[in-house]
Write a protein that holds these residues in place. Sequence first.
Motif, PDB file in Angstrom:
ATOM      1  N   ALA A   1       0.826  -1.208   0.000  1.00 20.38           N
ATOM      2  CA  ALA A   1       0.000   0.000   0.000  1.00 20.38           C
ATOM      3  C   ALA A   1       0.861   1.258   0.000  1.00 20.38           C
ATOM      4  O   ALA A   1       0.551   2.233  -0.695  1.00 20.38           O
ATOM      5  CB  ALA A   1      -0.927  -0.002   1.218  1.00 20.38           C
ATOM      6  N   ILE A   2       1.961   1.234   0.732  1.00 23.39           N
ATOM      7  CA  ILE A   2       2.867   2.389   0.759  1.00 23.39           C
ATOM      8  C   ILE A   2       3.506   2.607  -0.609  1.00 23.39           C
ATOM      9  O   ILE A   2       3.608   3.744  -1.078  1.00 23.39           O
ATOM     10  CB  ILE A   2       3.937   2.208   1.855  1.00 23.39           C
ATOM     11  N   LEU A   3       3.924   1.535  -1.252  1.00 24.40           N
ATOM     12  CA  LEU A   3       4.523   1.662  -2.586  1.00 24.40           C
ATOM     13  C   LEU A   3       3.520   2.190  -3.607  1.00 24.40           C
ATOM     14  O   LEU A   3       3.865   3.040  -4.439  1.00 24.40           O
ATOM     15  CB  LEU A   3       5.085   0.315  -3.042  1.00 24.40           C
ATOM     16  N   ILE A   4       2.295   1.685  -3.543  1.00 23.89           N
ATOM     17  CA  ILE A   4       1.279   2.189  -4.466  1.00 23.89           C
ATOM     18  C   ILE A   4       0.980   3.656  -4.172  1.00 23.89           C
ATOM     19  O   ILE A   4       0.826   4.464  -5.086  1.00 23.89           O
ATOM     20  CB  ILE A   4       0.007   1.330  -4.392  1.00 23.89           C
ATOM     21  N   ALA A   5       0.912   3.997  -2.891  1.00 21.18           N
ATOM     22  CA  ALA A   5       0.633   5.391  -2.512  1.00 21.18           C
ATOM     23  C   ALA A   5       1.735   6.329  -2.974  1.00 21.18           C
ATOM     24  O   ALA A   5       1.483   7.489  -3.289  1.00 21.18           O
ATOM     25  CB  ALA A   5       0.454   5.493  -1.001  1.00 21.18           C
TER      26      ALA A   5
END
Length: 80
Positions: free
Chosen positions: A51-55
Motif C-alpha cells: 500500500a505504501i509503494l502504491i501510494a
Amino acid sequence: SAEALINRSKHILMLLPPAILAALCIPAIVFSRPLTDYQVEYFQLAAALVAILIARFSRSVFWPVVGGMLCLWLLRFISS
C-alpha cells in the motif's frame, strides 16, 4: 491575494492523501491483535508495504487501500 492562498493550500492539500491512508491503515495493523500478543503478522506488514509503494506513485487514496487489501487476501489465500 487569492493566488497566494491557492498556492499555499496546494501544498497542504497534497499532504492529505497520505494522512488519510495512514489513518485508515495504521490502526488496523497495530491494533489487530490482543495487547498481550507480541507476534508480528507478516502478511499485514507485507500488505502495508504494498500500500505504501502504491501510494508513493498514486495520487489517490483508493488504489493503495485496494492494492494492500488484495495483497493481504492473496497472501492469506496462498498460505492456506
